[in-house]
Design a protein around this motif. Structure first.
Motif, PDB file in Angstrom:
ATOM      1  N   TYR A  76    -106.677 -47.612  33.004  1.00  0.00           N
ATOM      2  CA  TYR A  76    -107.620 -48.408  33.788  1.00  0.00           C
ATOM      3  C   TYR A  76    -108.937 -47.651  33.984  1.00  0.00           C
ATOM      4  N   VAL A  77    -108.834 -46.383  34.381  1.00  0.00           N
ATOM      5  CA  VAL A  77    -110.034 -45.573  34.615  1.00  0.00           C
ATOM      6  C   VAL A  77    -110.850 -45.440  33.328  1.00  0.00           C
ATOM      7  N   ALA A  78    -110.153 -45.154  32.214  1.00  0.00           N
ATOM      8  CA  ALA A  78    -110.847 -44.983  30.936  1.00  0.00           C
ATOM      9  C   ALA A  78    -111.535 -46.270  30.500  1.00  0.00           C
ATOM     10  N   ILE A 127    -100.417 -39.084  42.823  1.00  0.00           N
ATOM     11  CA  ILE A 127    -100.445 -38.451  41.504  1.00  0.00           C
ATOM     12  C   ILE A 127    -101.793 -37.762  41.329  1.00  0.00           C
ATOM     13  N   CYS A 128    -101.866 -36.843  40.385  1.00  0.00           N
ATOM     14  CA  CYS A 128    -103.111 -36.137  40.074  1.00  0.00           C
ATOM     15  C   CYS A 128    -103.695 -36.706  38.797  1.00  0.00           C
ATOM     16  N   VAL A 129    -104.996 -36.906  38.790  1.00  0.00           N
ATOM     17  CA  VAL A 129    -105.683 -37.281  37.563  1.00  0.00           C
ATOM     18  C   VAL A 129    -106.825 -36.290  37.358  1.00  0.00           C
ATOM     19  N   ARG A 151     -98.673 -43.419  36.202  1.00  0.00           N
ATOM     20  CA  ARG A 151     -99.908 -42.656  36.023  1.00  0.00           C
ATOM     21  C   ARG A 151    -100.641 -43.080  34.753  1.00  0.00           C
ATOM     22  N   LYS A 152     -99.891 -43.525  33.737  1.00  0.00           N
ATOM     23  CA  LYS A 152    -100.529 -44.022  32.504  1.00  0.00           C
ATOM     24  C   LYS A 152    -101.386 -45.252  32.807  1.00  0.00           C
ATOM     25  N   GLY A 183    -105.235 -30.965  26.667  1.00  0.00           N
ATOM     26  CA  GLY A 183    -104.860 -31.653  27.888  1.00  0.00           C
ATOM     27  C   GLY A 183    -105.093 -33.154  27.923  1.00  0.00           C
ATOM     28  N   ARG A 184    -105.654 -33.736  26.848  1.00  0.00           N
ATOM     29  CA  ARG A 184    -105.855 -35.192  26.858  1.00  0.00           C
ATOM     30  C   ARG A 184    -104.497 -35.890  26.833  1.00  0.00           C
TER      31      ARG A 184
END
Length: 138
Positions: free
Chosen positions: A102-104, A12-14, A96-97, A28-29
Motif C-alpha cells: 500500500y505504501v509503495a 509492526i516496523c516498516v 505487513r506485506k 533489505g528490500r
C-alpha cells in the motif's frame, strides 16, 4: 500486563529500505522492484499511513543493513495493525506485506512526488509546496 501498549504483535516496523527500489533483496528490500519506490523517506511512509487512518509513529532507528548513516536514510515507522484484543485495526491491512504494498503504491501519488521535489522531507511540505531549492534542507 507490563508493556501492554508496546506489544510487538500489535505494532509492526516498516523501514524505508523495505520498499526502496534502489536496494537489492540482500540489502533489505522486501517487495518486488517493479512495485517498490525510489528512495522513500520515513516522512512519506508516515504521511501515507496516517492518511490511511492507521496509528503510526516514527522512531529514530537505523536498518541494520543500511550502511549510509545520512539523516535521509534514518528512521523506522511503527504501525499498529491490531487492537489490544487481537482484531485488525483495518481489514485491508492484515499483514505487513499489505502495508508495504500500500505504501509503495501511494508514495508516488504524494504531492511532494508529483511536483518533482526530490527530497520529500517535512521541511519541503511547508510553504508553497516544495521548490527545488529546498531539496536538501535538514
Amino acid at each position: 500486563f507490563y508493556g501492554k501498549t508496546e506489544n510487538p504483535v500489535l505494532f509492526i516496523c516498516v523501514y524505508p529500505v523495505y520498499i526502496n527500489s534502489k536496494k537489492t533483496l540482500a540489502e533489505g528490500r522486501r517487495i518486488p522492484t517493479e512495485k517498490a519506490v525510489e528512495n522513500p523517506s520515513c516522512a512519506e511512509i508516515r504521511d501515507v499511513l496516517t492518511a490511511a487512518g492507521l496509528n503510526v509513529y516514527v522512531e529514530n532507528k537505523m536498518h541494520p543493513r543500511e550502511w549510509n548513516r545520512d539523516v535521509q536514510f534514518r528512521g523506522r515507522v511503527r504501525v499498529q495493525l491490531k487492537q489490544e484484543d487481537g482484531s485488525l485495526c483495518q481489514d485491508k491491512f492484515s499483514s505487513r506485506k499489505d502495508v508495504m504494498f500500500y505504501v509503495a503504491e501511494m508514495i508516488p501519488k504524494l504531492k511532494t512526488r508529483t511536483q518533482k521535489s526530490g527530497g520529500g522531507d517535512t521541511s519541503s511540505q511547508q510553504g508553497e509546496g516544495g521548490k527545488k531549492s529546498k531539496k536538501k534542507k535538514k
